[in-house]
Design an enzyme around this catalytic site. Sequence first.
Site, mmCIF file in Angstrom:
data_model
loop_
_atom_site.group_PDB
_atom_site.id
_atom_site.type_symbol
_atom_site.label_atom_id
_atom_site.label_comp_id
_atom_site.label_asym_id
_atom_site.label_seq_id
_atom_site.Cartn_x
_atom_site.Cartn_y
_atom_site.Cartn_z
ATOM 1 N N GLY A 45 -17.629 -21.743 -13.638
ATOM 2 C CA GLY A 45 -17.866 -20.320 -13.423
ATOM 3 C C GLY A 45 -17.593 -19.573 -14.713
ATOM 4 C CD GLN A 50 -14.328 -16.196 -18.239
ATOM 5 O OE1 GLN A 50 -15.118 -16.377 -17.320
ATOM 6 N NE2 GLN A 50 -13.457 -17.104 -18.608
ATOM 7 C CB CYS A 94 -9.188 -19.829 -16.740
ATOM 8 S SG CYS A 94 -10.124 -18.392 -17.279
ATOM 9 C CG LEU A 95 -14.414 -22.159 -19.500
ATOM 10 C CD1 LEU A 95 -15.880 -21.795 -19.629
ATOM 11 C CD2 LEU A 95 -14.149 -23.542 -20.077
ATOM 12 C CG HIS A 136 -11.207 -18.070 -11.513
ATOM 13 N ND1 HIS A 136 -10.044 -18.773 -11.781
ATOM 14 C CD2 HIS A 136 -11.729 -17.754 -12.724
ATOM 15 C CE1 HIS A 136 -9.885 -18.865 -13.089
ATOM 16 N NE2 HIS A 136 -10.895 -18.260 -13.687
ATOM 17 C CD GLU A 137 -15.608 -17.225 -13.012
ATOM 18 O OE1 GLU A 137 -15.517 -16.445 -13.982
ATOM 19 O OE2 GLU A 137 -15.094 -18.363 -13.039
ATOM 20 C CG HIS A 140 -12.379 -13.864 -15.397
ATOM 21 N ND1 HIS A 140 -11.380 -13.850 -16.340
ATOM 22 C CD2 HIS A 140 -12.582 -15.172 -15.089
ATOM 23 C CE1 HIS A 140 -10.982 -15.097 -16.575
ATOM 24 N NE2 HIS A 140 -11.695 -15.919 -15.825
#
Length: 177
Positions: A45, A50, A94-95, A136-137, A140
């Site tokens: 995701g 991001q 997470c990235l 999660h996204e 963000h």
Amino acid sequence: MAILPVVTYGNPVLREKVSPVLDFKTIRGLVDDMFDTMDEKGGIGLAANQVSVTVDLFIVEIVDLEDEEDSGKLVFINSEILAAAGSATMEEGCLSVPDIRAPVTRPESITLKFQDITGEERTEEFSGLLARVIQHEKDHLKGIFFTDRLSPANKMFVKKALKEISSAGKPSKEIVL
Ligand SMILES: [Zn+2]
């Protein structure tokens, strides 16, 4: 095709307010680049902020699900969680928070209203891993990291690593809680 830089914890762009997408023609290139970037980095995701674009858009692609079909390339724009039910705890990473993985408790299923890449409005229910990644996204886009949702004890445990990510882009050692 382009791989975009993914910003990490501590970068102020990740806490900025995002704007709704109004012109659906201009976002195709961004979405393509985001899928390329996510594929390259091995994520499932990715939210637009991001990659430093502060609009209400995120993508999800889950392949190799054990007992479900591959999700395909999913794009969620101007989304809103209308309802949530149940509770589940699952390990997240997470990235933008490299080398930290920790259990996070979230609702197990959600009802999401969103627009797709053509601008068409939809309302769908999601559960399991897909519901997890979507939440999660969504976080963000509201400036929230999964590490903000850890238990107080686990939060203490990752504090130093988060500081290191803020200053150096990655922690001095990997943490799996
Ligand atoms: Zn993330």
